[in-house]
Motif scaffolding. Sequence first.
Motif, short mmCIF file in Angstrom:
data_model
loop_
_atom_site.label_atom_id
_atom_site.label_comp_id
_atom_site.label_asym_id
_atom_site.label_seq_id
_atom_site.Cartn_x
_atom_site.Cartn_y
_atom_site.Cartn_z
N ASN A 44 48.77 33.07 50.73
CA ASN A 44 48.20 32.55 51.97
C ASN A 44 46.73 32.16 51.79
O ASN A 44 46.31 31.11 52.27
N VAL A 45 45.97 32.99 51.09
CA VAL A 45 44.54 32.73 50.95
C VAL A 45 44.27 31.58 49.98
O VAL A 45 43.39 30.74 50.23
N VAL A 46 45.02 31.52 48.87
CA VAL A 46 44.79 30.47 47.88
C VAL A 46 44.94 29.07 48.49
O VAL A 46 44.03 28.23 48.36
N PRO A 47 46.07 28.75 49.17
CA PRO A 47 46.14 27.41 49.77
C PRO A 47 45.13 27.20 50.89
O PRO A 47 44.67 26.08 51.11
N TRP A 48 44.77 28.28 51.61
CA TRP A 48 43.76 28.16 52.66
C TRP A 48 42.41 27.75 52.06
O TRP A 48 41.72 26.89 52.59
N ILE A 49 42.04 28.39 50.95
CA ILE A 49 40.78 28.05 50.29
C ILE A 49 40.83 26.60 49.78
O ILE A 49 39.86 25.84 49.90
N LYS A 50 41.99 26.20 49.26
CA LYS A 50 42.14 24.83 48.78
C LYS A 50 41.98 23.84 49.93
O LYS A 50 41.27 22.82 49.81
N ASP A 51 42.65 24.12 51.05
CA ASP A 51 42.53 23.23 52.21
C ASP A 51 41.09 23.17 52.73
O ASP A 51 40.62 22.12 53.16
N ALA A 52 40.39 24.32 52.69
CA ALA A 52 39.03 24.38 53.22
C ALA A 52 38.01 23.70 52.32
O ALA A 52 37.03 23.12 52.79
N THR A 53 38.25 23.77 50.98
CA THR A 53 37.27 23.24 50.03
C THR A 53 37.67 21.90 49.44
O THR A 53 36.82 21.18 48.92
N GLY A 54 38.98 21.60 49.50
CA GLY A 54 39.45 20.37 48.86
C GLY A 54 39.51 20.47 47.36
O GLY A 54 39.70 19.48 46.66
N SER A 55 39.36 21.69 46.82
CA SER A 55 39.33 21.89 45.37
C SER A 55 40.51 22.74 44.92
O SER A 55 40.80 23.77 45.53
N ASN A 56 41.18 22.32 43.84
CA ASN A 56 42.24 23.14 43.26
C ASN A 56 41.69 24.33 42.49
O ASN A 56 42.41 25.32 42.26
#
Length: 445
Positions: A391-403
């Motif tokens: 849950n947190v990994v894709p959330w961070i990706k969506d928030a930062t735009g970085s893989n």
Amino acid sequence: MNVSTSATSSEISHELIRKITWRLIPYLGFIYLIAYIDRQNVSFAKLQMVGDLGLSEYAYGLGASLFFIGYFLCEVPSNVFLEKVGARLWFARIMISWGIVTILLTFTNSTAMFYVLRFLLGACEAGFFPGVLYVMTLWFPFEYRAKMVGSFMIFSALANAIGAPIGGMLLDLDGAFGFRGWQWVFMITGVPAVIMGFVTLAYLDDRPESARFLSAREKQWLHAPLATEDKSMNKTKHGNPLAALLDGRVLLMCFYYIAFPLAAYGLSYWLPTIVKGFGVSNTVNGFINVIPWVIVAIALWIVPARASATGKQTPYIVGPALFGAACLVASVYVPGNAIKFAFLCGAAAGIFAGQPVLWSLPSSFLTGAGAAAGLAAINSVGNLGGFIAQNVVPWIKDATGSNEAPMLFLAASLTVGALMTFWVQALIRRKRGESGMSLTNVVAH
């Protein structure tokens, strides 16, 4: 700990352990390989399934992570049942049921159905990994367990190595016989679990006492060191297995272990997405993802073997974990795909290599049915790290735009876990000291 009393007895012990190892570890490891593929196939199915079901990265991560909620709720009851009915029947039930649910994922046609089936997959598989850890306490003296768990966990690395190219190739079957590629992923990977469930009924023995492949003399020899070990290590035997859940050492290890599955699932779940960002095809993505898991397999062989040889646990838990955290941080900031990928390979090795050694800790103070419940509790709470990661990994990706940005979160979590090792060891040492037993040669400082 040296359970041998003479050169002859030492020869018998090594030959017997070798015999048991070849009988159990490859078979249990192969089942674990299937389980791990069925657990991780969602990371490849994701590459097509998100678009078909109209999900965001976050919504898909939530669905994938519901596996860990089902796992969490059912793991302790599952291991208690295993202790009562035996590994043969219970492992067969686990495999057949999780295989059926995996196959049913082929026909997912809505978000709700995906969520329900992922939850059921976790509920069905719950108890397998801690069940194997408990079974090892019945078959292997303490001094061998870290190495045996390491050998067993190598198959999880092989599962990722094998599952990656299989997942990529199955995705490229897109359209064959009217099925999408992600449907082929679930269909093909679910069948082996059902088959091996029935094979287990014929192959596996519950305990050494009922083993058909051991002689009476071998059974007697194995019983003696295991019984002596429980007394000499002053293990806690809980009359009610659920009482182990209130043991302070178990409770601390539950939260301590979270960091390791969090980092492991966070990396393995997101790695295909990072590699896809390199601009490769699905099949090439799968083959590239073989590389880190081959390195993990080598690390899982070397680190637990060194821990067993030296009789020390802490350096072989903390060292690999801190190395993995450093590699995760480096992967975010270094330039170039090749160097970035090399650090991710190092991170994978660091995350996994010390875990077999970590799992030798609870078996140093738990025994009997309490060990079954305690190991399940530690694993079930710890695996909530997988829920957090997905849950947190894709959330961070969506928030930062970085893989790459989620790797910093995984690095911080792994560092906390590594440092908590000292606290866990101190508590185990203090509890054993209160019982009048030195930790020397049992849990190394």
